[in-house]
Enzyme design. Structure first.
Site, PDB file in Angstrom:
ATOM      1  N   GLU A   1      91.773  84.636  51.042  1.00 35.04           N
ATOM      2  CA  GLU A   1      91.570  83.299  51.611  1.00 35.04           C
ATOM      3  C   GLU A   1      92.715  83.071  52.599  1.00 35.04           C
ATOM      4  OE1 GLU A   1      89.411  80.012  48.772  1.00 35.04           O
ATOM      5  OE2 GLU A   1      91.431  80.556  48.223  1.00 35.04           O
TER       6      GLU A   1
ATOM      7  N   HIS B   1      95.973  83.841  50.525  1.00 33.65           N
ATOM      8  CA  HIS B   1      95.748  83.821  49.087  1.00 33.65           C
ATOM      9  C   HIS B   1      95.015  85.095  48.679  1.00 33.65           C
ATOM     10  CE1 HIS B   1      93.509  81.889  45.471  1.00 33.65           C
ATOM     11  NE2 HIS B   1      94.526  82.614  45.083  1.00 33.65           N
TER      12      HIS B   1
ATOM     13  N   ASN C   1      89.383  78.257  44.160  1.00 30.09           N
ATOM     14  CA  ASN C   1      89.868  77.654  42.916  1.00 30.09           C
ATOM     15  C   ASN C   1      89.414  76.207  42.766  1.00 30.09           C
ATOM     16  OD1 ASN C   1      90.987  79.973  42.025  1.00 30.09           O
ATOM     17  ND2 ASN C   1      93.090  79.476  42.618  1.00 30.09           N
TER      18      ASN C   1
ATOM     19  N   SER D   1      98.126  79.733  45.398  1.00 31.22           N
ATOM     20  CA  SER D   1      96.696  79.633  45.107  1.00 31.22           C
ATOM     21  C   SER D   1      96.251  78.174  45.043  1.00 31.22           C
ATOM     22  CB  SER D   1      96.372  80.338  43.796  1.00 31.22           C
ATOM     23  OG  SER D   1      97.173  79.814  42.763  1.00 31.22           O
TER      24      SER D   1
END
Ligand code: 3H9
Length: 708
Positions: free
Chosen positions: A448, A436, A486, A415
């Site tokens: 992702e 991800h 993130n 991540s």
């Protein structure tokens, strides 16, 4: 006849076929063509009944959503309005049979209900999904549906927007007969049976409209459920009002009331945002630099390393799509734990009625547990989902390089870590990609797809195509720390903690963000994910932060006290055994004391400031990501935030929202924050530039794509 609609004769039955690929939307020319077909059949003495159907893969999937902008502006779309067409069909002196395959959605179902009869193949689906676009049925759907299906069914279909299969539609009274075998043949047979009988108009079928006493509890329950399940959305409540009008007003008046609500919804920011999301979810699959004809590799077998929460969830995702998957763990106990978790998750789905036991048994058969790398040599794609640490990941990739067959895709579920560095552990970096998944992987729709420097186009195209098979929305992003989601989440959470340190209560911050429409407040999300995760990352990366820049500390202090969130029974909130939260007044006390020690003056903070600081922190980082090219378009960021981070779809995503507010306004507010908070709020150069020239992120994305 219009080119979009064909007219043929099969003995005494006229067949009007709509041919407007790919989904037979009711684009300009289609209503005119249908009307011409109906008129021709009505005027032909040799014709006794009419069948209307769709060519290709479906009946009609609704109004042409691309035309809505013109409609908002009051421009003419068709020379014949769609509602007028429906009245015209209903008035046809010869019976009109609507023959449905694929789906009849929105205007498609409204068209079908204006016919005198409906037949459908078993695989067809019908629905009024308009609320998902922030509008309501606008061509009598809320008035005809309760007359066919009864009030309870109609109101549920209109506010929830879900599709129902043909068999259910038949049971409800929407469809008159299910056709076994070929649709045209079945429809012609049906038309022969009813030819010559006087047609019944749906508008006259008032017998299922119920009494006020029967209907009142239905509408009250629907409103309560809509407020809860579609929090903040206006269209579901408008749809309920419109169906209610069908029970209190004569047909024509009910239609006028529906139209008024439809036009109001169509003009709303919510509808513009949801339509942006509808097209955005399709757009993200069309990636600049990956042409449509890029070769795609077959993925018939998969493998996953790591049977923890993420690895187990990813194995379920493959199994759910019917793809056999090997699942490796380092030791027997961890493997058993992983499998037990998968069984528990499937068990919960069976209990909720989402899956049958048989489906689950078949999926479990597809998951092959292993302690060695059994099954990995046959896998077309391997996903690594081990603990988040570079050394361990590189070690796993070096092993995968040995055991995986040539041409297999080697994916990492990291991540935050650098995909290019992970790829150096292999001799085939062009086959290495980030995938991800979001937790829980078997539930969350976002994927992702992280593009490394050397990742090949074919691998990216395959990952994109696979995401559809896995029922995910794949978005290709660049390889930066935290990727897109993130990376943006970090300043968002940082602001929420700053706000608490400055005097807002934990509950006030979360409530303001929930009221904005987020699925959860940022502090409650921290407790769910585990506050220790961010704490460890912050400790690891502290040396990279600019000295002197403000750091959020309250969350770290809680971690130092062993309060990691839900899993330790306490974090920002307190939790009982069922992990139900309650406010913890002590947290406020502690933070007050820490703030005083740190020289932070606490003050009253309004909800508007909470929302602006959290959301503009997202927007500012999103602008940097766009500027640096780690997302190709603003819409990619929007789709990531809606599908992975609980951003309200009716606000269109953070970048769309900022465009709607106006970038100048956003920029000015960020400058204000910069004045108060310092360098941490420095506006992104792109935001500054767009604000100064009065442009939007969307316009920037278009310009950028045109020059790419
Ligand atoms: C309405 O009807 C209002 C009424 O009350 C009347 C008021 C007066 N229009 O999704 P896909 C495009 S509101 C224009 O990839 P699938 C789509 O963008 C409408 N375009 O395929 C895509 O284009 P591209 C109510 C549309 O098989 C291509 O078709 N109806 C429309 O996965 C293929 O679509 C709805 O809300 C449209 N209506 O799914 C239904 N629909 O290839 C909306 C699709 O360039 N549509 N396109 O990217 C859907 O739910 C799905 O598209 C459908 C097919 C289930 C039909």
């Amino acid at each position: 006849m219009s080119e979009l609609v064909e007219y043929t004769k099969h003995g005494e039955i006229a067949v009007v076929t709509i041919n407007n690929p790919p989904v037979n939307a009711l684009s300009p020319g289609v209503p005119e063509g249908i009307a011409q077909g109906i008129d021709r059949a009505a005027g032909d003495h040799g014709v006794r009944a009419v069948v209307v159907m769709g060519a290709g893969r479906t009946f009609v999937s609704g109004a042409d959503i691309k035309e809505f902008d013109k409609m908002r502006a009051g421009g003419a779309q068709s020379s014949l309005s769609f509602p007028d067409l429906l009245n015209h069909i209903e008035a046809c002196p010869k019976p009109v049979v609507m023959a449905i395959h694929g789906n009849a959605l929105g205007g498609g179902l409204e068209l079908a209900m204006a016919g005198h009869y409906r037949v459908a193949v078993a695989s067809a689906q019908v629905g009024q999904p308009e609320v998902k676009l922030g509008i309501i049925p606008g061509a009598h759907g809320t008035q005809r549906l309760p007359r066919l299906a009864g009030v309870a069914k109609a109101v549920a279909m209109c506010w929830e927007g879900n599709l129902i299969p043909a068999a259910e539609a038949e049971k409800a009274g929407i469809v008159d007969r299910l056709i076994d075998g070929e649709l045209l043949e079945g429809a012609l047979g049906f038309a022969h049976e009813i030819a010559g009988k006087p047609p019944t108009k749906t508008r006259d079928r008032n017998e299922r409209l119920g009494t006020p006493e029967e209907n009142a509890p239905i509408f009250a329950a629907a409103r309560e459920a809509a407020r809860k399940k579609q929090r903040g959305m206006k269209a579901p409540l408008a749809a309920i009002d419109a169906v209610e009008a069908a029970t209190t007003l004569p047909f024509e008046e009910g239609c006028r009331f529906e139209r008024k609500l439809f036009m109001e919804c169509l003009a709303s920011e919510q509808s513009k945002a949801l339509i942006h999301v509808f097209f955005g979810e399709r757009e993200v699959g069309k990636v600049p630099g990956i042409p449509k004809d890029t070769a795609v590799m077959a993925v018939n077998r998969a493998a996953v390393v790591g049977a923890g929460t993420m690895g187990g969830g990813i194995a379920m995702v493959f199994a759910n799509a019917g793809i056999p998957v090997a699942l490796k763990e380092a030791d027997q106990a961890a493997l058993e734990r992983g499998l037990a978790n998968i069984r528990k998750n499937y068990g919960a789905s069976v209990a909720r009625g989402r899956f049958t036991q048989q489906f689950v048994d078949e999926r479990m058969e597809l998951i092959q547990p292993t302690l060695a790398y059994d099954g990995f040599a046959d896998a077309d794609m391997v996903v690594e989902a081990v603990f988040e640490g570079m050394e361990l990941k590189k070690q796993v990739f070096a092993e995968l390089d040995r055991v995986a067959k040539p041409g297999a895709i080697l994916a990492s579920n990291t991540s935050t870590l650098d995909i290019d560095e992970i790829a150096t552990a292999t001799r085939r970096p062009e086959f290495v990609v980030g995938t991800h998944f979001f937790s829980p992987a078997n539930v969350m729709r976002l994927l992702e797809i992280v593009k490394g420097k050397k990742t090949s186009r074919e691998v990216l195209a395959t990952a994109l195509q696979l995401s559809k098979r896995l029922k995910k929305i794949g978005v290709v992003v660049g390889n930066c720390r935290g990727f897109v989601g993130n990376r943006m989440f970090h300043p968002y959470v940082r602001e929420s903690v700053f706000l608490v340190e400055e005097g807002a209560s934990v509950e006030a911050v979360d409530q303001a963000m929930m009221d904005f429409g987020m699925a959860m407040g940022p502090l409650a999300v921290g407790d769910l994910a585990g506050l220790d995760v961010g704490w460890r990352i912050r400790k690891e990366y502290r040396h990279l932060e600019k000295p002197g820049i403000r750091q959020a500390f309250a969350g770290d202090r809680l971690c130092e006290m062993g309060r990691f969130g839900q899993k330790t029974g306490a974090g920002w909130y307190k939790y009982d055994e069922q992990r139900r939260p309650s406010p913890d007044p002590q947290v406020g006390e502690w933070v007050r004391q820490w703030a005083a020690e740190a020289g932070i003056r606490q003050r009253e903070i309004a909800a508007e400031e909470i929302v602006s600081r959290c959301i503009y922190a997202l927007v500012n980082e999103g602008a940097r990501i766009l500027e640096e090219g780690f997302a190709s378009r603003a819409v990619d960021i929007d789709i990531i935030y809606i599908n992975g981070y609980g951003f309200p779809a009716y606000r269109g995503g953070p970048m769309w929202y900022a465009d709607a507010v106006g970038l100048k306004k956003v920029y000015d507010r960020i400058r204000q924050f910069e004045g108060q908070q310092g360098e941490i709020w420095e506006p992104a150069a792109l935001l500054k530039e767009l604000a100064q020239r009065g442009a939007t992120f969307e316009e920037f994305s278009k310009e950028h794509q045109a020059t790419a």
